[in-house]
Design a protein around this motif. Structure first.
Motif, PDB file in Angstrom:
ATOM      1  N   THR A   8       0.710  -1.228   0.268  1.00  0.00           N
ATOM      2  CA  THR A   8      -0.051   0.077   0.084  1.00  0.00           C
ATOM      3  C   THR A   8       0.810   1.377   0.143  1.00  0.00           C
ATOM      4  O   THR A   8       0.412   2.265  -0.409  1.00  0.00           O
ATOM      5  CB  THR A   8      -1.017   0.012   1.079  1.00  0.00           C
ATOM      6  OG1 THR A   8      -0.268  -0.084   2.402  1.00  0.00           O
ATOM      7  CG2 THR A   8      -1.911  -1.003   1.166  1.00  0.00           C
ATOM      8  N   SER A   9       2.017   1.111   0.415  1.00  0.00           N
ATOM      9  CA  SER A   9       2.916   2.383   0.318  1.00  0.00           C
ATOM     10  C   SER A   9       4.535   1.855   0.435  1.00  0.00           C
ATOM     11  O   SER A   9       4.855   0.834   1.063  1.00  0.00           O
ATOM     12  CB  SER A   9       2.678   3.347   1.430  1.00  0.00           C
ATOM     13  OG  SER A   9       3.166   2.759   2.694  1.00  0.00           O
ATOM     14  N   SER A  37       9.527  10.558  -1.605  1.00  0.00           N
ATOM     15  CA  SER A  37       8.403  11.018  -2.321  1.00  0.00           C
ATOM     16  C   SER A  37       8.338  12.637  -2.168  1.00  0.00           C
ATOM     17  O   SER A  37       7.581  13.095  -2.907  1.00  0.00           O
ATOM     18  CB  SER A  37       7.148  10.467  -1.635  1.00  0.00           C
ATOM     19  OG  SER A  37       6.943  10.863  -0.335  1.00  0.00           O
TER      20      SER A  37
END
Length: 115
Positions: free
Chosen positions: A11-12, A75
């Motif tokens: 999910t990440s 990110s």
């Protein structure tokens, strides 16, 4: 095998330096009803650590890129202002936008080879 084999969805994925000052990576896994983090290993120890050695060009490149951009996570790089030492054919190094902190991979990697 040390546990059970399970299917999971990532999910990440986070490359960061914020927890302890070294480069690490975490993958968050969703098992469908529960989730768990995988990672936390020191992928690169910077020069401020007593056991620093450049054993990974990849780790050093990622760590220095994050530091020069002034971010803690990969990110967060998008949209950050930095300086670049470049000509029309190549970017030789990148620098922090206001601090005198430059990263020249060719120089860093050559120095570690000589050590």
């Amino acid at each position: 095998m040390k546990g059970q084999i399970k299917n999971a969805i990532i999910t990440s994925a986070v490359l960061s330096i914020h927890d302890h000052g070294f480069l690490d990576c975490w993958l968050m896994l969703d098992f469908g009803g529960s989730s768990q983090g995988f990672g936390g290993y020191a992928l690169y120890l910077p020069e401020s650590f007593g056991h620093h050695q450049l054993l990974s060009n990849a780790g050093h490149f990622l760590y220095r890129s994050l530091k020069v951009a002034g971010v803690d996570e990969f990110s967060q790089l998008r949209g950050k202002a930095i300086r670049a030492d470049a000509d029309s054919g190549r970017v030789y190094g990148i620098g922090h936008i206001v601090k005198d902190d430059w990263f020249y991979p060719e120089t860093d990697f050559a120095q570690e080879v000589k050590a």
